[in-house]
Scaffold this motif. Structure first.
Motif, PDB file in Angstrom:
ATOM      1  N   ASP A  99     -11.476  -5.213   7.820  1.00  0.00           N
ATOM      2  CA  ASP A  99     -12.555  -5.064   8.815  1.00  0.00           C
ATOM      3  C   ASP A  99     -13.848  -5.695   8.340  1.00  0.00           C
ATOM      4  O   ASP A  99     -14.221  -5.716   7.244  1.00  0.00           O
ATOM      5  N   HIS A 139     -13.520   4.302  -0.642  1.00  0.00           N
ATOM      6  CA  HIS A 139     -14.076   5.256   0.311  1.00  0.00           C
ATOM      7  C   HIS A 139     -14.265   6.644  -0.281  1.00  0.00           C
ATOM      8  O   HIS A 139     -14.991   7.457   0.290  1.00  0.00           O
ATOM      9  N   GLU A 174      -7.924   0.055  -1.565  1.00  0.00           N
ATOM     10  CA  GLU A 174      -8.399   0.492  -0.253  1.00  0.00           C
ATOM     11  C   GLU A 174      -8.870   1.940  -0.247  1.00  0.00           C
ATOM     12  O   GLU A 174      -9.893   2.272   0.337  1.00  0.00           O
ATOM     13  N   VAL A 211     -14.487   5.318   7.346  1.00  0.00           N
ATOM     14  CA  VAL A 211     -13.393   4.645   6.659  1.00  0.00           C
ATOM     15  C   VAL A 211     -13.100   3.352   7.409  1.00  0.00           C
ATOM     16  O   VAL A 211     -12.830   3.379   8.606  1.00  0.00           O
ATOM     17  N   LYS A 212     -13.186   2.236   6.693  1.00  0.00           N
ATOM     18  CA  LYS A 212     -12.866   0.928   7.286  1.00  0.00           C
ATOM     19  C   LYS A 212     -11.857   0.225   6.412  1.00  0.00           C
ATOM     20  O   LYS A 212     -11.975   0.224   5.183  1.00  0.00           O
ATOM     21  N   ALA A 213     -10.884  -0.395   7.035  1.00  0.00           N
ATOM     22  CA  ALA A 213      -9.875  -1.164   6.294  1.00  0.00           C
ATOM     23  C   ALA A 213     -10.518  -2.366   5.638  1.00  0.00           C
ATOM     24  O   ALA A 213     -11.558  -2.859   6.091  1.00  0.00           O
ATOM     25  N   ARG A 241       0.868  -1.183   0.000  1.00  0.00           N
ATOM     26  CA  ARG A 241       0.000   0.000   0.000  1.00  0.00           C
ATOM     27  C   ARG A 241       0.901   1.228   0.000  1.00  0.00           C
ATOM     28  O   ARG A 241       1.605   1.485   0.966  1.00  0.00           O
ATOM     29  N   ARG A 252      -6.125   7.837   7.708  1.00  0.00           N
ATOM     30  CA  ARG A 252      -6.950   6.981   8.581  1.00  0.00           C
ATOM     31  C   ARG A 252      -6.612   5.509   8.413  1.00  0.00           C
ATOM     32  O   ARG A 252      -6.679   4.752   9.376  1.00  0.00           O
ATOM     33  N   LEU A 253      -6.257   5.098   7.183  1.00  0.00           N
ATOM     34  CA  LEU A 253      -5.927   3.689   6.924  1.00  0.00           C
ATOM     35  C   LEU A 253      -4.436   3.399   7.067  1.00  0.00           C
ATOM     36  O   LEU A 253      -4.006   2.276   6.837  1.00  0.00           O
TER      37      LEU A 253
END
Length: 181
Positions: A181, A112, A108, A176-178, A49, A130-131
């Motif tokens: 998750d 979002h 990823e 925001v969620k990985a 990433r 955030r990620l």
């Protein structure tokens, strides 16, 4: 895969439209050759990433910026201040237009992303923070050309989009969620 001047939703449309390794060329800029050259030897990073943002920040004290109108420089510094208040100062030039994302980062980040216009770049930085997706800022060659597209109404829209990012993420209207998750 590199996408340039992609049609369909502004610069933010590259990510939302399925562009995995996205880049765009702005009217007054050059192709992102520096980023491409620097990223070219790193194909093994495609599963990592990582995001790379082109930057003209190193040119702020040069003739390119000092020859701009006072209004344009005022708008630039005002926008930088607002960006700093929304996402901090990790990236000094969010509006350069040259962006590269590894496939893993794009998968990823862009799921979002909601904004497609002026401040999609700032939203992507916010999501990356955030990620915990690393972002590097890479200096690019820049050549200023007459005929800037920036108008007062654009400054108003940019301010509204920055406010939207701040409010919607901090009040958790947008989450925001990985992927895990």
């Amino acid at each position: 895969r590199i996408l340039m001047d992609w049609k369909g939703g502004g610069g933010g449309g590259v990510g939302r439209g399925g562009g995995v390794g996205g880049s765009k060329r702005k009217k007054d800029g050059q192709p992102p050759a520096g980023i491409i050259q620097q990223a070219g030897g790193y194909s093994h990073l495609s599963q990592q990433r990582l995001a790379a943002f082109g930057s003209r920040a190193h040119l702020e004290q040069e003739d390119i910026v000092t020859k701009r109108t006072k209004l344009r420089n005022f708008a630039m510094h005002g926008f930088h201040l607002l960006v700093f208040l929304v996402v901090g100062g990790s990236i000094r030039d969010t509006q350069c237009g040259f962006k590269l994302f590894t496939r893993a980062a794009a998968a990823e980040l862009f799921r979002h992303q909601r904004l497609k216009r002026w401040c999609f770049d700032v939203e992507v930085i916010h999501i990356a923070q955030r990620l915990k997706v690393p972002i590097v800022e890479v200096q690019v060659k820049w050549e200023e050309k007459e005929g800037s597209k920036l108008k007062f109404l654009h400054v108003f829209h940019m301010t509204l989009e920055l406010l939207t990012i701040f409010v919607c993420y901090n009040l958790r209207f947008w989450r925001v969620k990985a992927l895990s998750d």
